[in-house]
Design a protein around this motif. Sequence first.
Motif: not given
Length: 311
Positions: A50, A155-158, A161, A192, A194, A199-202
Motif C-alpha cells: 500500500a 491506501f490498499a486496493s479494494e 482491503a 472507499a 478513488s 477504489k482504495q481504502y485508507e
Amino acid sequence: MKKRRWIWLLGSAAVLIAIIASIAIPALTEQTQYETYEVTPTAVVKTVAANGQLAESQLLAYGPSQQPILVSANGSQVVPAQFGISLEINQIEVKEGQAVSEGDLLFSYNSQLGQSVEVTAIADGIVRSVDTSEGLRTSGQVVSVGSAVPVVSVFASEYDADLVDIGQKASIELDAINAVFEGDVISIGQVARSVSGIKQYEVLVEVTKIPTGARFGMSATAEIEVERSSSVLAIPFSALIGELPEVQILVTGASGEQTVTTVEVKLGTRGDSLVEITSGLEVGDLVVIGIAGDVPSPVQFGPPRGAGNNG
C-alpha cells in the motif's frame, strides 16, 4: 561409369552419415542440466502493498476562540479555518518548531470588550506554523499545532482491503531517505476513495519512532503482513505445472543417471513468492523449476514435417 558414380554416391552418403552422427549422438547423450529447488522447512509470507505518506495524526488550528479547529487528520488535505469575528492578537508566546504540552500558553487576543483572552494547547504537539503577528487583527488561524505522533497513511486496493486486519505488522519504507521501519495497523477505512481511478481504502499504521531525517508528508510504501505459515514445506510458484497441481522431482540414481518424476501435490498458504505444500513432497526433494543453459535439440531424421501423405 555407372559403377564409379555409385561408388561416389555411396562414399558421399557415408561421409554425410558420419557428419550427422557426430552431431546427433552427443546431442542425444548429453545430460540435461536442470535448475532445482531443494525442499526445506521455511516460512511462507503473504503481504499487501500500500502506498501513501508519513503523517501526523492531527493538525489543530488555534485562532481568536477558546476552542481549536481540526484542520487535517492523518495527512489529509488541510482545510482553512475561520473563527468568526476578526479580533486583535495581543501576544504570541510560541514559535515555529517549538514543542508544547497540554495547557501551555500559545497566544492571547483582545475580545470585543477589550479584555485579554489566553489560548492554551489542548494536547501535546509541535508548533507547525505561526500565521500572523502581534497587534494585527485576524479571524483565521494564529498558530497551528501538529500532534507529533507519527502515523503512516496508506491506501490498499479494494481487492486487498479485506485481507488487512487490526494489529497486523507492517514494514514501511521511505524512499526519499532510504529508510525502513516497522509499525502496526490501527485503523482500516470503511469508505472507499478513488485514487488514480482505483477504489482504495485508507489504512493507518502506527509507529512509535521514525528514522532520522524523516519528515511528515514524505511518500511511504507499506508492506503489510496479512498471512504467515512458519516452518512449512514450500516451493516457488514457478515449480507448479498442470491443473491438479503437480510438480516435477529430479531423482539421481546411484550411478549418476537422472530421472524426472511427476508428483501431485496439495497446496496450503499462498505467499508472495512461495506456496506451502501440505502433501506430496518430503524434505530434501529436488523440485525442477527450469532448465539451465542451452539444451541442444535432437537431430530429426526422416522426411521434413508436412511431407507425409497429407503434406
